[in-house]
Design a protein around this motif. Structure first.
Motif, PDB file in Angstrom:
ATOM      1  N   ASP A 132       0.852  -1.195   0.066  1.00 53.17           N
ATOM      2  CA  ASP A 132      -0.030  -0.004   0.028  1.00 53.17           C
ATOM      3  C   ASP A 132       0.865   1.119  -0.134  1.00 53.17           C
ATOM      4  OD1 ASP A 132      -2.095  -1.789  -0.008  1.00 53.17           O
ATOM      5  OD2 ASP A 132      -2.892  -1.006   1.871  1.00 53.17           O
ATOM      6  N   VAL A 133       0.364   2.266  -0.607  1.00 54.59           N
ATOM      7  CA  VAL A 133       0.945   3.439  -0.678  1.00 54.59           C
ATOM      8  C   VAL A 133       0.804   4.504   0.306  1.00 54.59           C
ATOM      9  CG1 VAL A 133       1.163   5.489  -2.196  1.00 54.59           C
ATOM     10  CG2 VAL A 133       0.434   3.311  -3.261  1.00 54.59           C
ATOM     11  N   PRO A 134       1.878   5.037   1.094  1.00 49.68           N
ATOM     12  CA  PRO A 134       1.911   5.964   2.108  1.00 49.68           C
ATOM     13  C   PRO A 134       1.686   7.451   1.342  1.00 49.68           C
ATOM     14  CG  PRO A 134       4.043   5.461   1.811  1.00 49.68           C
ATOM     15  CD  PRO A 134       3.254   4.689   0.845  1.00 49.68           C
ATOM     16  N   CYS A 135       1.556   8.345   2.430  1.00 48.70           N
ATOM     17  CA  CYS A 135       1.523   9.820   1.951  1.00 48.70           C
ATOM     18  C   CYS A 135       1.494  10.771   3.028  1.00 48.70           C
ATOM     19  CB  CYS A 135       0.095  10.018   1.118  1.00 48.70           C
ATOM     20  SG  CYS A 135      -1.199   9.976   2.457  1.00 48.70           S
ATOM     21  N   ALA A 136       1.867  11.914   2.623  1.00 52.60           N
ATOM     22  CA  ALA A 136       1.998  12.854   3.718  1.00 52.60           C
ATOM     23  C   ALA A 136       1.378  14.176   3.190  1.00 52.60           C
ATOM     24  CB  ALA A 136       3.589  13.089   4.167  1.00 52.60           C
ATOM     25  N   VAL A 137       0.779  15.191   4.180  1.00 49.96           N
ATOM     26  CA  VAL A 137       0.261  16.265   3.787  1.00 49.96           C
ATOM     27  C   VAL A 137       1.332  17.440   4.341  1.00 49.96           C
ATOM     28  CG1 VAL A 137      -1.478  18.114   3.918  1.00 49.96           C
ATOM     29  CG2 VAL A 137      -2.110  15.542   3.708  1.00 49.96           C
ATOM     30  N   CYS A 138       1.714  18.317   2.967  1.00 51.20           N
ATOM     31  CA  CYS A 138       2.618  18.981   3.738  1.00 51.20           C
ATOM     32  C   CYS A 138       2.482  20.539   3.505  1.00 51.20           C
ATOM     33  CB  CYS A 138       4.070  18.859   2.851  1.00 51.20           C
ATOM     34  SG  CYS A 138       4.711  16.966   2.808  1.00 51.20           S
ATOM     35  N   GLU A 139       3.164  21.231   4.169  1.00 54.64           N
ATOM     36  CA  GLU A 139       2.905  22.799   3.967  1.00 54.64           C
ATOM     37  C   GLU A 139       4.093  23.659   3.877  1.00 54.64           C
ATOM     38  OE1 GLU A 139       0.817  26.824   6.045  1.00 54.64           O
ATOM     39  OE2 GLU A 139       1.295  25.338   7.234  1.00 54.64           O
ATOM     40  N   SER A 140       4.479  24.089   2.500  1.00 51.12           N
ATOM     41  CA  SER A 140       5.750  24.604   2.285  1.00 51.12           C
ATOM     42  C   SER A 140       5.788  25.918   3.123  1.00 51.12           C
ATOM     43  CB  SER A 140       5.672  25.254   0.893  1.00 51.12           C
ATOM     44  OG  SER A 140       4.684  25.978   0.498  1.00 51.12           O
TER      45      SER A 140
ATOM     46  N   ASP B 222       6.859  10.123  -5.348  1.00 51.15           N
ATOM     47  CA  ASP B 222       8.304  10.379  -4.836  1.00 51.15           C
ATOM     48  C   ASP B 222       8.958   9.630  -5.513  1.00 51.15           C
ATOM     49  OD1 ASP B 222      10.656   9.980  -2.956  1.00 51.15           O
ATOM     50  OD2 ASP B 222       9.670  12.303  -2.589  1.00 51.15           O
ATOM     51  N   GLY B 223      10.263  10.085  -6.010  1.00 46.21           N
ATOM     52  CA  GLY B 223      11.268   9.255  -6.764  1.00 46.21           C
ATOM     53  C   GLY B 223      12.029   8.155  -5.756  1.00 46.21           C
ATOM     54  N   HIS B 224      12.005   8.229  -4.463  1.00 49.84           N
ATOM     55  CA  HIS B 224      12.223   7.044  -3.842  1.00 49.84           C
ATOM     56  C   HIS B 224      11.081   6.738  -2.744  1.00 49.84           C
ATOM     57  CE1 HIS B 224      16.221   8.000  -5.064  1.00 49.84           C
ATOM     58  NE2 HIS B 224      16.044   9.466  -5.098  1.00 49.84           N
ATOM     59  N   PRO B 225      10.178   6.211  -3.197  1.00 45.01           N
ATOM     60  CA  PRO B 225       8.957   5.953  -2.421  1.00 45.01           C
ATOM     61  C   PRO B 225       9.145   4.793  -1.408  1.00 45.01           C
ATOM     62  CG  PRO B 225       8.841   4.889  -4.673  1.00 45.01           C
ATOM     63  CD  PRO B 225      10.066   5.745  -4.664  1.00 45.01           C
ATOM     64  N   THR B 226       8.358   4.660  -0.341  1.00 49.21           N
ATOM     65  CA  THR B 226       8.302   3.592   0.452  1.00 49.21           C
ATOM     66  C   THR B 226       6.937   3.009   0.556  1.00 49.21           C
ATOM     67  OG1 THR B 226       7.616   5.132   2.184  1.00 49.21           O
ATOM     68  CG2 THR B 226       9.963   4.714   1.970  1.00 49.21           C
ATOM     69  N   TYR B 227       6.790   2.074   1.474  1.00 45.71           N
ATOM     70  CA  TYR B 227       5.323   1.365   1.397  1.00 45.71           C
ATOM     71  C   TYR B 227       5.006   1.296   2.832  1.00 45.71           C
ATOM     72  CZ  TYR B 227       8.016  -2.888   2.431  1.00 45.71           C
ATOM     73  OH  TYR B 227       8.533  -3.901   2.892  1.00 45.71           O
ATOM     74  N   ARG B 228       3.534   1.190   3.040  1.00 42.19           N
ATOM     75  CA  ARG B 228       3.246   1.012   4.299  1.00 42.19           C
ATOM     76  C   ARG B 228       3.482  -0.483   4.801  1.00 42.19           C
ATOM     77  NH1 ARG B 228      -0.630   3.943   6.664  1.00 42.19           N
ATOM     78  NH2 ARG B 228      -1.719   2.074   7.131  1.00 42.19           N
ATOM     79  N   SER B 229       4.239  -0.667   6.060  1.00 39.87           N
ATOM     80  CA  SER B 229       4.368  -1.617   6.674  1.00 39.87           C
ATOM     81  C   SER B 229       3.253  -2.801   7.041  1.00 39.87           C
ATOM     82  CB  SER B 229       5.434  -1.689   7.736  1.00 39.87           C
ATOM     83  OG  SER B 229       4.635  -0.951   8.825  1.00 39.87           O
ATOM     84  N   GLY B 230       3.392  -3.955   6.819  1.00 38.05           N
ATOM     85  CA  GLY B 230       2.339  -4.861   7.212  1.00 38.05           C
ATOM     86  C   GLY B 230       1.435  -5.063   6.175  1.00 38.05           C
ATOM     87  N   THR B 231       1.450  -4.357   4.908  1.00 41.09           N
ATOM     88  CA  THR B 231       0.573  -4.655   3.747  1.00 41.09           C
ATOM     89  C   THR B 231       1.012  -5.610   3.061  1.00 41.09           C
ATOM     90  OG1 THR B 231       1.606  -2.802   2.576  1.00 41.09           O
ATOM     91  CG2 THR B 231      -0.232  -2.028   4.131  1.00 41.09           C
ATOM     92  N   ALA B 232       0.028  -6.003   2.111  1.00 36.55           N
ATOM     93  CA  ALA B 232       0.453  -7.317   1.247  1.00 36.55           C
ATOM     94  C   ALA B 232      -0.659  -7.171   0.079  1.00 36.55           C
ATOM     95  CB  ALA B 232       0.676  -8.645   1.788  1.00 36.55           C
ATOM     96  N   ALA B 233      -0.501  -8.069  -0.852  1.00 31.50           N
ATOM     97  CA  ALA B 233      -1.392  -8.010  -2.011  1.00 31.50           C
ATOM     98  C   ALA B 233      -2.930  -8.109  -1.607  1.00 31.50           C
ATOM     99  CB  ALA B 233      -1.229  -9.013  -3.046  1.00 31.50           C
ATOM    100  N   ALA B 234      -3.938  -7.228  -2.140  1.00 34.97           N
ATOM    101  CA  ALA B 234      -5.224  -7.247  -1.937  1.00 34.97           C
ATOM    102  C   ALA B 234      -5.869  -8.402  -2.564  1.00 34.97           C
ATOM    103  CB  ALA B 234      -6.017  -6.127  -2.130  1.00 34.97           C
TER     104      ALA B 234
END
Length: 299
Positions: free
Chosen positions: A197-205, A248-260
């Motif tokens: 699964d894809v993580p995300c973050a909401v950011c304020e410049s 992001d060019g260096h993405p990560t994933y949510r730990s503990g997730t696998a194929a649905a």
């Protein structure tokens, strides 16, 4: 009269240690040659009696008194203006305390301006914001089921802990449904993320209010700040449409997730399809089948 007395009292106290001339200075307007005590009738300093005793009043007495009051008002206005010019506009003549206070107020204004004018964006594929931004919250990417014909057409960055208001038990029929987003692609640079699964973050410049996602380039236009860069992504072409986002060019994933097992949304690379005869992207600058890059920029 009360306002004039208050102004005079304030100026007398503040000017006493400031070096501002209160009397006899060449910078001050010329004073009236009429002696105040003589014109107004104050007690004589030597004998304690009024120097107007026994004198008959005349029309000129009122004129002389009006001139003295006028002259004193001119001097008062001059001192008031001089106080403002020296203690507000002229830093070199300000006291250290006033200078420090002015600089502190200026910094507070700058910080307030910066904090209130930041542009907000989502960093897809990471759960932290870059150092050029403040983090609002982190969470998980969500979207409509990949084959659904209804629902929203955009990805959402959901917070980790939702708050409900009068929810109904069970899955209802007349609703729109939201699912987690999985990486699903054949793309060697980030192939190890597939089925997570894809993580995300909401950011304020910080101090930059305008946000721009530039597709097909990993850099920003001149004068813009790059927040992050990566790969242009969307739902698969054979699925239902979604928005284009910058992963992001260096993405990560949510730990503990696998194929649905069945229903889920996906995020997949975007390829450019070129055509030399029109209807596609111009061949030459765009190469047919190449995955497109992107950058998120602020200004």
């Amino acid at each position: 009269m009360e306002a004039t007395f208050t102004k005079l009292l304030l100026l007398t106290v503040l000017a006493a240690g400031s070096g501002i001339p209160m009397e006899g200075s060449q910078e001050m307007p010329a004073q009236s040659e009429i002696d105040d005590n003589e014109a107004i009738g104050l007690p004589d300093a030597e004998n304690g009696t009024s120097n107007t005793e026994g004198a008959e009043s005349s029309p000129t007495d009122a004129v002389d008194l009006a001139e003295v009051i006028h002259d004193q008002q001119v001097q008062l206005d001059y001192l008031y203006d001089l106080f403002h010019s020296r203690f507000t506009n002229d830093k070199q003549n300000s006291t250290p305390i006033q200078t420090a206070l002015s600089e502190a107020e200026m910094m507070d204004q700058v910080k307030t301006s910066e904090s209130s004018s930041g542009g907000v964006y989502i960093r897809w594929g990471r759960d932290v914001c870059p150092s050029s931004a403040d983090q609002v919250y982190s969470g998980l990417a969500a979207g409509a089921e990949r084959a659904a014909t209804g629902g929203g057409a955009n990805y959402l960055c959901l917070p980790e802990s939702p708050v409900y208001d009068r929810p109904q038990n069970g899955v209802q029929d007349r609703t729109s449904r939201l699912y987690g987003v999985e990486y699903r692609f054949d793309f060697p640079p980030i192939q190890s993320l597939v089925e997570h699964d894809v993580p995300c973050a909401v950011c304020e410049s910080i101090g930059r209010s305008t946000v721009l996602m530039v597709p097909a380039r990993p850099s920003c236009p001149s004068g813009w700040t790059r927040e992050y860069y990566g790969f242009l992504m969307a739902e698969r072409s054979t699925h239902q449409r979604t928005q284009y986002v910058c992963l992001d060019g260096h993405p990560t994933y949510r730990s503990g997730t696998a194929a649905a097992s069945n229903d889920f949304a996906t995020m997949q690379p975007v390829e450019g399809i070129c055509s030399g005869t029109g209807g596609g992207l111009p061949c030459g600058p765009y190469v047919n089948g190449y995955e497109l890059t992107c950058a998120v920029c602020t200004k």
